[in-house]
Design a protein around this motif. Structure first.
Motif, PDB file in Angstrom:
ATOM      1  N   LEU A 176      13.240   0.837   1.455  1.00  0.00           N
ATOM      2  CA  LEU A 176      14.543   0.243   1.774  1.00  0.00           C
ATOM      3  C   LEU A 176      15.162  -0.379   0.525  1.00  0.00           C
ATOM      4  O   LEU A 176      16.345  -0.190   0.239  1.00  0.00           O
ATOM      5  CB  LEU A 176      14.387  -0.801   2.884  1.00  0.00           C
ATOM      6  CG  LEU A 176      15.687  -1.448   3.345  1.00  0.00           C
ATOM      7  CD1 LEU A 176      16.639  -0.414   3.909  1.00  0.00           C
ATOM      8  CD2 LEU A 176      15.413  -2.535   4.380  1.00  0.00           C
ATOM      9  N   ALA A 177      14.350  -1.097  -0.223  1.00  0.00           N
ATOM     10  CA  ALA A 177      14.864  -1.734  -1.438  1.00  0.00           C
ATOM     11  C   ALA A 177      15.382  -0.684  -2.415  1.00  0.00           C
ATOM     12  O   ALA A 177      16.461  -0.817  -2.991  1.00  0.00           O
ATOM     13  CB  ALA A 177      13.771  -2.564  -2.099  1.00  0.00           C
ATOM     14  N   GLN A 223       0.848  -1.171   0.000  1.00  0.00           N
ATOM     15  CA  GLN A 223       0.000   0.000   0.000  1.00  0.00           C
ATOM     16  C   GLN A 223       0.899   1.242   0.000  1.00  0.00           C
ATOM     17  O   GLN A 223       1.934   1.261   0.645  1.00  0.00           O
ATOM     18  CB  GLN A 223      -0.822  -0.119   1.290  1.00  0.00           C
ATOM     19  CG  GLN A 223      -1.580   1.073   1.702  1.00  0.00           C
ATOM     20  CD  GLN A 223      -2.013   0.912   3.161  1.00  0.00           C
ATOM     21  OE1 GLN A 223      -1.941  -0.169   3.755  1.00  0.00           O
ATOM     22  NE2 GLN A 223      -2.466   1.985   3.727  1.00  0.00           N
ATOM     23  N   PRO A 224       0.545   2.290  -0.758  1.00  0.00           N
ATOM     24  CA  PRO A 224       1.418   3.471  -0.816  1.00  0.00           C
ATOM     25  C   PRO A 224       1.443   4.266   0.482  1.00  0.00           C
ATOM     26  O   PRO A 224       0.524   4.166   1.297  1.00  0.00           O
ATOM     27  CB  PRO A 224       0.809   4.293  -1.953  1.00  0.00           C
ATOM     28  CG  PRO A 224      -0.544   3.739  -2.201  1.00  0.00           C
ATOM     29  CD  PRO A 224      -0.599   2.366  -1.657  1.00  0.00           C
ATOM     30  N   GLU A 225       2.492   5.043   0.632  1.00  0.00           N
ATOM     31  CA  GLU A 225       2.683   5.959   1.765  1.00  0.00           C
ATOM     32  C   GLU A 225       2.544   5.276   3.124  1.00  0.00           C
ATOM     33  O   GLU A 225       1.884   5.778   4.022  1.00  0.00           O
ATOM     34  CB  GLU A 225       1.714   7.147   1.658  1.00  0.00           C
ATOM     35  CG  GLU A 225       2.005   7.991   0.421  1.00  0.00           C
ATOM     36  CD  GLU A 225       1.233   9.293   0.429  1.00  0.00           C
ATOM     37  OE1 GLU A 225       1.364  10.036   1.425  1.00  0.00           O
ATOM     38  OE2 GLU A 225       0.510   9.564  -0.557  1.00  0.00           O
ATOM     39  N   LEU A 267      11.428   0.934   6.251  1.00  0.00           N
ATOM     40  CA  LEU A 267      11.525   2.360   5.925  1.00  0.00           C
ATOM     41  C   LEU A 267      10.267   2.854   5.207  1.00  0.00           C
ATOM     42  O   LEU A 267      10.244   3.950   4.651  1.00  0.00           O
ATOM     43  CB  LEU A 267      12.765   2.640   5.071  1.00  0.00           C
ATOM     44  CG  LEU A 267      14.115   2.426   5.764  1.00  0.00           C
ATOM     45  CD1 LEU A 267      15.258   2.800   4.833  1.00  0.00           C
ATOM     46  CD2 LEU A 267      14.204   3.222   7.044  1.00  0.00           C
ATOM     47  N   GLY A 268       9.235   2.018   5.216  1.00  0.00           N
ATOM     48  CA  GLY A 268       7.973   2.443   4.625  1.00  0.00           C
ATOM     49  C   GLY A 268       7.938   2.284   3.115  1.00  0.00           C
ATOM     50  O   GLY A 268       8.834   1.688   2.510  1.00  0.00           O
ATOM     51  N   THR A 269       6.886   2.823   2.523  1.00  0.00           N
ATOM     52  CA  THR A 269       6.746   2.761   1.069  1.00  0.00           C
ATOM     53  C   THR A 269       6.495   4.163   0.531  1.00  0.00           C
ATOM     54  O   THR A 269       6.097   5.056   1.266  1.00  0.00           O
ATOM     55  CB  THR A 269       5.553   1.875   0.652  1.00  0.00           C
ATOM     56  OG1 THR A 269       4.373   2.423   1.235  1.00  0.00           O
ATOM     57  CG2 THR A 269       5.738   0.455   1.110  1.00  0.00           C
ATOM     58  N   ASP A 270       6.736   4.346  -0.742  1.00  0.00           N
ATOM     59  CA  ASP A 270       6.558   5.683  -1.318  1.00  0.00           C
ATOM     60  C   ASP A 270       5.149   5.844  -1.883  1.00  0.00           C
ATOM     61  O   ASP A 270       4.271   5.018  -1.645  1.00  0.00           O
ATOM     62  CB  ASP A 270       7.636   5.958  -2.355  1.00  0.00           C
ATOM     63  CG  ASP A 270       7.407   5.200  -3.648  1.00  0.00           C
ATOM     64  OD1 ASP A 270       6.492   4.350  -3.685  1.00  0.00           O
ATOM     65  OD2 ASP A 270       8.142   5.458  -4.619  1.00  0.00           O
ATOM     66  N   PRO A 310       6.272  -3.961   9.614  1.00  0.00           N
ATOM     67  CA  PRO A 310       7.643  -4.492   9.821  1.00  0.00           C
ATOM     68  C   PRO A 310       8.268  -5.044   8.542  1.00  0.00           C
ATOM     69  O   PRO A 310       9.489  -5.110   8.434  1.00  0.00           O
ATOM     70  CB  PRO A 310       7.446  -5.606  10.846  1.00  0.00           C
ATOM     71  CG  PRO A 310       6.069  -5.469  11.362  1.00  0.00           C
ATOM     72  CD  PRO A 310       5.276  -4.605  10.439  1.00  0.00           C
ATOM     73  N   ALA A 311       7.461  -5.403   7.576  1.00  0.00           N
ATOM     74  CA  ALA A 311       8.025  -5.934   6.336  1.00  0.00           C
ATOM     75  C   ALA A 311       8.715  -4.833   5.534  1.00  0.00           C
ATOM     76  O   ALA A 311       9.587  -5.111   4.718  1.00  0.00           O
ATOM     77  CB  ALA A 311       6.928  -6.593   5.496  1.00  0.00           C
TER      78      ALA A 311
END
Lengths: 279, 330, 327
Positions: free
Chosen positions: A70-71, A47-49, A60-63, A56-57
């Motif tokens: 992180l990737a 899911q974004p943002e 650093l979150g998602t954009d 925990p997966a």
């Protein structure tokens, strides 16, 4: 012996040591990116943002497009470090060649070279980089060359100064009297002696090149196939009201990397001039 | 024996000015040639690109373009014609803006210069002050604080710093405007502009402040070791007096030198900051022209930008000369 | 009776360094009367300059610090004084002249500014009056065309002229004590003589007490009334100038005199050199510091340190060999 003393002095500088360790970690992350994050980092995975720590997966979150920060960061390290290193190599190659010729031959060659240095200091460097990149195309190697072209002047100045100091020394004159050619003297006799301070400067140019590249990518003129850290910051800038972490995280990565490279450069410099340390 | 009256120093300054202006001519030629050649390295014909990007399809207009740019001439002749035109302040015509290139640039130039000057001023004042404090309190908490701050600002990308400051001071705290140079509708006063100027100035200037702080600190420590400092102390002047009236001026010299070298970088940096803050300077015109391959404008910006850098460098040289009376003009 | 302008007793200055503590000035005593010149003589590194800086309280701290003794200036001990009180003394009661006049002046300040500064710091004079005073001082130290030189910068003057400027700054507030640290060493021989003449004239006019630091015994013979010879931070001999040249008691003094061509002196033709070097202060031998280089060293000299004795009034020496008989 001399080399060990040098390394010893370098290792005693805590900042330089910390900088080296962190850079090695970043380099390791960059190299192992395909192992830990084997899939395309630019793929949507969640899911974004998502804020850092929310899931925990994705630590650093998602954009905004639901891509794993992180990737992207780890993969971006590859691009950022590579561009920094190669651009610095290009700058060093140009700078050493120009500086060596200017310092060794003097006369009109020196005069021309110094005018060229002045010229490249006059042209607003980042604007020049943008122009080159747009005209020749936003590919990785064009960016590397463009940054190299605007970063060589300090290296040329330093190489020239070293050559001026060395060219009339006895060992050089001895080689000349033995009939050694100019090229041989420059490359085999003077260059090895002139190189240490130049290498220190090159390590600082790597830091500068990373900042350059991040600015180019931030402005959206980087290689579209590569998610370097600067581009990640640029991608996130529309969302600063809701999710400012998307900008913050890659920026911190750039800052830490540049900071560590500067620390390493300072450490090398101090280790080269032990006299200054006792002050 | 050199005469020492004020008029002789004024003459020396005029001689310096004259020499620098003469040196500027080949420098400008170099700038023009390099960029001209660069643009002609572009893949695809100049005209095709221009017409495609600017959506010109009318054959008559294409023919007109071909004529005005002299595109049938060999490259060297085009270069000579361009230089000839430049000497008459003719930078060409921009069809995209539908006005002469010079006019298009002129619109944004004041804003860019304002940002550049305010950033340099801020960087110089903060950098010098921080360097003086650090050297006066060498090896104390103050010194460490300056070093650490300088280290961070020396490593932070300016555009990122700008965004983070927008987040903190504009979005979260609401103290300062997010972007632009004036409040839309009802703005425009000097105070309003200054209010908008704060964040972009900090974002661009802090990197240079960090540079100057480092240089100033080591320069102050170096000068403090010199003999004349002991002489001044032997006269019964306090440490503070000696620092301010004897060490400072000598220690400024290397900082001023670096300032001159960095002019081009600062100008270019302002372009990025303009993009972050939607600052109405030359930056947006540059991006627009670069991405639409509007080469006359790109060339014009380069030429004018280099002129600004050269002028700034001359100003720096004059300041240096004023600071150091030992500079004699050959 | 007025107090002696300068009376130093048992002054001790130690350098605190990473390699340990070094006694750079070790129990120095000397007094200088009004109008008198005392020369402080020795090779470089023997503690002359640090003695002078100790008296001025201008030691670089760290590493150097005064650890004992007294410096009485017109009867008042200035060692315990605060830095703030010292500001009123330096440049006003003690003036100092340095070795290299070119580097002793600020390259980016005018001569006027540098002289007026000391005048304004110690008198109530304003900018305008201070300029007039600076002009007067330049004329007093024999600088031709003084009015024009006021606006000059140091690099526009010769070394000798610069030294005259430094002298003008030192005497600007008519100090009772003047310390001249190798004031002629960096100058050409002809200029040296002019500067010495100037210093003697100024001293005679104002009745200043002067400490003249030098390693050049030729200069000593011309300027000094009394001589204090230092070696490795200690006073090894003290004598009136004529006595010293006539019959040096300490072998080190004898060596120095032998090493200097003094016109008219007994050993003028012999240019002897003292073998060896001044020992580093952190590796002083247990006995007499000069013993390893001394031609007359005895076993006792290597184990026991000779105390300062006074064979005749005003004549002091610290040497076992000298106690036994003349050189």
């Amino acid at each position: 012996m001399e080399r060990f003393a040098f390394l010893g002095r370098f290792a005693r500088n805590r900042g330089a040591l910390a900088g080296t360790v962190i850079i090695l970690l970043v380099a390791f992350a960059a190299l192992s990116a395909p192992v830990f994050f084997p899939t395309d980092p630019l793929r949507m995975v969640a899911q974004p943002e998502l804020w850092p720590g929310e899931d925990p997966a994705f630590p650093l979150g998602t954009d905004s497009l639901g891509r794993d920060m992180l990737a992207m960061l780890v993969h971006g390290a590859r691009a950022t470090l590579l561009i920094g290193l190669f651009a610095s190599a290009v700058a060093t190659l140009i700078g050493v060649s120009v500086g060596a010729a200017a310092g060794y031959f003097g006369g009109w060659i020196d005069e021309t070279a110094m005018r060229a240095v002045e010229l490249f200091q006059t042209i607003p460097n980042l604007i020049f980089v943008l122009t080159i990149v747009v005209i020749l195309g936003s590919t990785l190697h064009n960016i590397v060359i463009a940054i190299g072209i605007v970063s060589w002047t300090p290296i040329a100045r330093m190489t020239r100064a070293e050559f001026l100091a060395l060219r009339d020394r006895e060992f050089v004159q001895a080689c000349r009297s033995m009939g050694m050619g100019d090229f041989g003297i420059i490359v085999r006799e003077i260059l090895p002696n002139a190189l240490p301070p130049v290498i220190v400067l090159s390590s600082l140019v790597v830091a500068g090149a990373i900042l350059f590249e991040s600015a180019v990518s931030f402005l959206g003129l980087g290689d579209p196939n590569i998610a370097s850290w600067g581009r990640l910051v640029g991608d996130g800038r529309e969302l600063i009201r809701s999710s400012w972490y998307i900008c913050a995280i890659p920026g911190v990565a750039i800052m830490v990397t540049v900071l560590c490279l500067n620390l390493i450069g300072d450490g090398l410099n101090d280790a080269l001039n032990p006299k200054l340390r006792d002050r | 024996m050199a005469s020492t009256s004020g008029s002789s120093r004024r003459n020396a300054a005029l001689r310096l000015l004259k020499r620098r202006l003469l040196q500027a001519i080949p420098l400008m030629l170099g700038v023009v040639v390099i960029n001209f050649v660069l643009i002609h390295l572009a893949p695809g014909s100049f005209l095709e690109l221009m017409t495609a990007e600017n959506q010109v399809s009318d054959p008559a207009t294409v023919e007109l373009l071909r004529k005005t740019y002299g595109l049938d001439d060999p490259v060297w002749l085009q270069l000579v014609k361009y230089i000839w035109a430049l000497m008459h302040l003719d930078f060409g015509f921009s069809y995209r803006q539908n006005m002469p290139v010079l006019d298009a640039i002129w619109v944004g130039l004041p804003a860019t210069l304002l940002l550049m000057i305010s950033s340099i001023t801020l960087a110089f004042v903060i950098g010098v002050a921080a360097g003086v404090v650090a050297s006066a309190k060498v090896r104390t908490v103050w010194d460490t604080a300056v070093s650490v701050a300088a280290m961070f600002f020396f490593a932070a990308p300016s555009f990122w710093l700008g965004i983070m400051m927008i987040v903190l001071f504009a979005v979260k705290l609401g103290w300062l405007p997010v972007s632009g140079m004036e409040t839309i509708g009802g703005g425009g006063g000097v105070l309003d502009i200054l209010h908008h100027l704060i964040l972009p100035t900090l974002a661009l200037g802090l990197f240079y402040a960090a540079t100057y702080a480092r240089v100033m600190r080591s320069s102050m420590l170096e000068v403090a070791q010199l003999d004349f400092v002991r002489t001044a102390r032997a006269k019964g002047l306090s440490r503070r007096r000696v620092t301010l009236s004897h060490v400072l001026r000598n220690a400024l010299l290397p900082v001023v030198t670096i300032l001159g070298v960095q002019m081009g970088t600062i100008l270019a940096g302002s372009v990025v900051i303009e993009s972050v803050f939607s600052w109405p300077g030359v930056g947006s015109l540059l991006f627009d022209s670069v991405s639409s391959r509007n080469y006359p404008v790109v060339l014009g910006i380069m030429v004018l930008g280099s002129l600004v850098v050269i002028a700034a460098n001359i100003a720096v040289d004059l300041i240096y000369m004023w600071l150091d009376p030992r500079i004699e003009i050959r | 009776m007025a107090a002696v302008p300068l009376e130093v007793s048992d002054l001790r200055t130690t350098l605190f360094t990473r390699r340990g503590e070094m006694k750079a000035v070790d129990g120095l005593s000397l007094s200088v009367g009004a109008g008198e010149t005392v020369a402080l003589v020795g090779e470089s590194g023997c503690g002359k300059s640090l003695s002078a800086l100790s008296i001025m309280r201008l030691l670089p701290d760290p590493p150097a610090r005064i650890v004992g003794g007294a410096v009485k200036l017109n009867g008042r001990d200035i060692v315990p004084l605060s830095e703030e009180s010292m500001l009123d003394i330096r440049g006003k009661e003690i003036g100092m002249i340095f070795q290299d006049p070119m580097s002793a002046l600020n390259p980016v300040a005018t001569i006027e500014k540098q002289i007026a500064e000391v005048v304004m710091a110690h008198t109530g004079l304003g900018r305008f009056q201070a300029r007039a005073r600076a002009h007067e001082l330049l004329e007093q130290v024999g600088i031709p065309d003084a009015a024009r030189r006021l606006d000059a910068y140091p690099h526009q003057l010769s070394g000798g002229m610069c030294q005259r400027v430094v002298i003008a700054m030192a005497i600007a507030c008519s100090p009772s004590v003047l310390i001249a640290d190798e004031p002629t060493t960096a100058l050409d021989v002809t200029v040296q003589a002019q500067v010495l003449t100037l210093l003697k004239r100024l001293q005679a006019e104002a009745g200043m007490a002067m400490i003249f630091i030098t390693h050049d015994l030729g200069v000593v013979a011309e300027t000094a009334d009394r001589v204090v010879v230092m070696y490795a931070g200690r006073k090894v001999e003290e004598a009136a100038v004529d006595d010293l040249f006539e019959a040096p008691l300490h072998p080190y003094t004898a060596g120095l005199i032998g090493a200097t061509p003094v016109p008219g002196a007994v050993r003028a033709e012999r240019l002897a050199d003292i073998p060896g070097m001044v020992p580093p202060l952190n590796a002083l031998p247990p006995g007499c510091a000069f013993a390893p280089r001394c031609p007359r060293a005895m076993d006792r000299c290597r184990t026991e340190r000779p105390a300062l004795t006074e064979p005749r009034p005003g004549r002091r020496v610290a040497c076992f060999a000298a106690e036994k008989g003349p050189t």
